[in-house]
Scaffold this motif. Structure first.
Motif, short mmCIF file in Angstrom:
data_model
loop_
_atom_site.label_atom_id
_atom_site.label_comp_id
_atom_site.label_asym_id
_atom_site.label_seq_id
_atom_site.Cartn_x
_atom_site.Cartn_y
_atom_site.Cartn_z
N ASP A 129 0.81 -1.22 0.00
CA ASP A 129 0.00 0.00 0.00
C ASP A 129 0.85 1.28 0.00
OD1 ASP A 129 -2.31 -1.44 -0.12
OD2 ASP A 129 -2.86 -1.17 1.99
N TYR A 130 2.17 1.11 -0.08
CA TYR A 130 3.07 2.26 -0.21
C TYR A 130 3.50 2.40 -1.66
CZ TYR A 130 3.60 2.00 4.90
OH TYR A 130 3.36 1.98 6.26
N GLU A 131 4.08 3.53 -1.99
CA GLU A 131 4.64 3.77 -3.32
C GLU A 131 6.15 3.53 -3.29
OE1 GLU A 131 2.92 4.44 -6.04
OE2 GLU A 131 1.01 4.49 -4.93
N GLN A 132 6.67 2.97 -4.37
CA GLN A 132 8.11 2.78 -4.48
C GLN A 132 8.82 4.13 -4.36
OE1 GLN A 132 9.45 -0.25 -4.78
NE2 GLN A 132 11.59 0.41 -4.90
N GLY A 133 9.79 4.21 -3.46
CA GLY A 133 10.54 5.44 -3.28
C GLY A 133 9.88 6.46 -2.38
N GLU A 134 8.69 6.16 -1.88
CA GLU A 134 7.96 7.10 -1.02
C GLU A 134 8.73 7.37 0.27
OE1 GLU A 134 3.58 7.41 1.22
OE2 GLU A 134 4.06 5.70 -0.08
N ILE A 135 8.68 8.61 0.75
CA ILE A 135 9.28 8.97 2.03
C ILE A 135 8.18 8.97 3.09
CG2 ILE A 135 10.55 10.71 3.35
CD1 ILE A 135 12.20 9.41 1.15
N ILE A 136 8.37 8.21 4.14
CA ILE A 136 7.37 8.12 5.20
C ILE A 136 8.03 8.44 6.54
CG2 ILE A 136 5.96 6.44 3.97
CD1 ILE A 136 7.16 4.24 5.67
N SER A 137 7.20 8.84 7.51
CA SER A 137 7.68 9.22 8.83
C SER A 137 7.25 8.17 9.85
CB SER A 137 7.13 10.59 9.23
OG SER A 137 7.56 10.96 10.52
N ILE A 138 8.23 7.47 10.43
CA ILE A 138 7.99 6.40 11.39
C ILE A 138 8.94 6.62 12.57
CG2 ILE A 138 7.94 3.91 11.81
CD1 ILE A 138 5.96 4.62 9.71
N PRO A 139 8.46 6.56 13.81
CA PRO A 139 9.35 6.82 14.94
C PRO A 139 10.32 5.68 15.22
CG PRO A 139 7.17 6.23 15.73
CD PRO A 139 7.06 6.36 14.23
N ILE A 140 11.46 6.04 15.81
CA ILE A 140 12.42 5.05 16.27
C ILE A 140 12.58 5.19 17.78
CG2 ILE A 140 13.70 4.97 14.10
CD1 ILE A 140 15.88 6.69 15.52
N ALA A 141 13.04 4.13 18.43
CA ALA A 141 13.34 4.15 19.87
C ALA A 141 14.27 2.98 20.14
CB ALA A 141 12.06 4.06 20.70
N HIS A 142 15.57 3.19 19.98
CA HIS A 142 16.51 2.09 20.15
C HIS A 142 17.91 2.57 20.49
CE1 HIS A 142 16.73 2.87 15.65
NE2 HIS A 142 18.00 3.02 16.01
N GLY A 143 18.64 1.69 21.14
CA GLY A 143 20.04 1.94 21.43
C GLY A 143 20.95 1.03 20.63
N GLU A 144 20.37 -0.03 20.07
CA GLU A 144 21.14 -1.00 19.29
C GLU A 144 20.42 -1.29 17.99
OE1 GLU A 144 23.39 -3.94 21.97
OE2 GLU A 144 21.61 -3.43 23.15
N GLY A 145 20.39 -0.26 17.13
CA GLY A 145 19.70 -0.38 15.85
C GLY A 145 20.62 -0.28 14.66
N ASP A 209 1.63 7.16 9.01
CA ASP A 209 2.25 6.42 7.90
C ASP A 209 2.41 4.93 8.19
OD1 ASP A 209 2.43 8.68 6.36
OD2 ASP A 209 4.53 9.10 6.84
N GLY A 210 2.29 4.53 9.45
CA GLY A 210 2.42 3.12 9.78
C GLY A 210 1.17 2.31 9.49
N LYS A 211 0.03 2.99 9.34
CA LYS A 211 -1.23 2.28 9.12
C LYS A 211 -1.17 1.37 7.90
CE LYS A 211 -5.17 4.35 9.55
NZ LYS A 211 -6.30 5.32 9.43
N ARG A 212 -0.51 1.87 6.85
CA ARG A 212 -0.51 1.12 5.59
C ARG A 212 0.30 -0.16 5.64
NH1 ARG A 212 1.26 5.35 1.39
NH2 ARG A 212 1.92 6.55 3.22
N MET A 213 1.15 -0.31 6.65
CA MET A 213 1.83 -1.60 6.80
C MET A 213 0.82 -2.68 7.16
SD MET A 213 5.25 -2.66 8.83
CE MET A 213 6.12 -1.75 7.55
N PHE A 214 -0.09 -2.35 8.06
CA PHE A 214 -1.09 -3.33 8.49
C PHE A 214 -2.14 -3.56 7.41
CE2 PHE A 214 0.84 -1.48 12.25
CZ PHE A 214 1.19 -2.62 12.96
N THR A 215 -2.53 -2.50 6.69
CA THR A 215 -3.50 -2.70 5.60
C THR A 215 -2.86 -3.47 4.45
OG1 THR A 215 -2.97 -0.52 4.63
CG2 THR A 215 -4.81 -0.63 6.21
N SER A 216 -1.56 -3.30 4.26
CA SER A 216 -0.86 -4.06 3.23
C SER A 216 -0.91 -5.55 3.53
CB SER A 216 0.61 -3.61 3.13
OG SER A 216 0.73 -2.30 2.66
N ILE A 217 -0.65 -5.89 4.79
CA ILE A 217 -0.65 -7.29 5.19
C ILE A 217 -2.03 -7.91 4.95
CG2 ILE A 217 -0.48 -8.85 7.17
CD1 ILE A 217 1.57 -6.85 8.36
N LEU A 218 -3.08 -7.21 5.37
CA LEU A 218 -4.43 -7.74 5.20
C LEU A 218 -4.80 -7.85 3.73
CD1 LEU A 218 -7.11 -8.68 6.39
CD2 LEU A 218 -7.80 -6.27 6.56
#
Length: 231
Positions: A129-145, A209-218
């Motif tokens: 459900d995303y476009e190839q090359g699309e820029i999306i905003s997703i949060p991070i929270a990690h020390g070992e990424g 922007d994270g919603k489409r990951m779950f809709t993609s799976i379904l």
């Protein structure tokens, strides 16, 4: 479509994942404790972020030996969808379901903020459900990424189009090789990523922007199981 959210001692994003499934696709979802040995009823298994087993030894190293992991490996081999987020990504690499490893962030600091990602492969079950090359905003929270793999593995990831997400050029927060933020296995049914799509399902949270990951799976699951599954 049945979703499972694995729960290890120290998981802290399990509720986020559960609510994301409820709020984005409205499909049945259950928590599955790490001692379970049967995942046969589930079509998609989410391995959430957190600090499984306190991140002792190294991130994901103990969780990799939890009883549920045998069932997870079996589910992945059967083609079921597996999504590992943050600590979940670390667990998948430790279990050998994905290549490479996650190391300490380049600056040795915990990073927690919105991150811009580029969709490198929009043809997976997780990104349709995303476009190839699309820029999306997703949060991070990690020390070992800080994703690392050797040159041979990197060449293989590129050849098989397994690099699914990269941090936007110039905005790599952790030093990962070639700005890699998420990869999939060769079959395309197992995805690991450090950013948290389950925390990006509402503009109130800073991004949807994270919603489409779950809709993609379904959507992909419904396509594979025919029109009868739509209803």
């Amino acid at each position: 479509m049945n979703f499972a959210v694995l729960v290890f001692p120290g998981s802290n994003c399990d509720i986020d994942c559960y609510k994301a499934v409820e709020d984005t696709v409205g499909q049945p979802v259950e928590y599955v404790w790490h001692t379970e040995t049967d995942l046969s009823k589930y079509d998609c298994i989410l391995v959430p972020g957190g600090f499984s087993y306190g991140d002792y030894l190294r991130c994901g190293a103990i969780a990799r030996f939890a009883p549920v992991m045998g069932a997870l490996v079996k589910a992945a081999a059967e083609g079921k969808y597996v999504l590992g987020i943050c600590n979940g990504f670390q667990i998948l690499t430790e279990a050998g379901l994905l290549p490479g490893a996650l190391m300490r962030n380049r600056e040795l600091k915990f990073r927690c903020h919105q991150a811009l990602l580029q969709v490198e492969n929009a043809k997976t079950a997780f990104t349709s459900d995303y476009e190839q090359g699309e820029i999306i905003s997703i949060p991070i929270a990690h020390g070992e990424g800080n994703y690392y793999c050797d040159e041979a593995t990197l060449a293989e990831l590129k050849a098989n189009n397994q690099i699914v997400f990269r941090y936007k050029t110039g905005e790599n927060p952790n030093g990962s090789v070639e700005d890699i933020a998420g990869i999939c296995n060769k079959a395309g049914n197992v995805l690991g990523m450090m950013p948290h799509p389950e925390r990006a399902i509402s503009e109130l949270l800073g991004s949807a922007d994270g919603k489409r990951m779950f809709t993609s799976i379904l959507s992909t699951w419904r396509e594979q199981h025919g029109a009868a599954a739509v209803n």
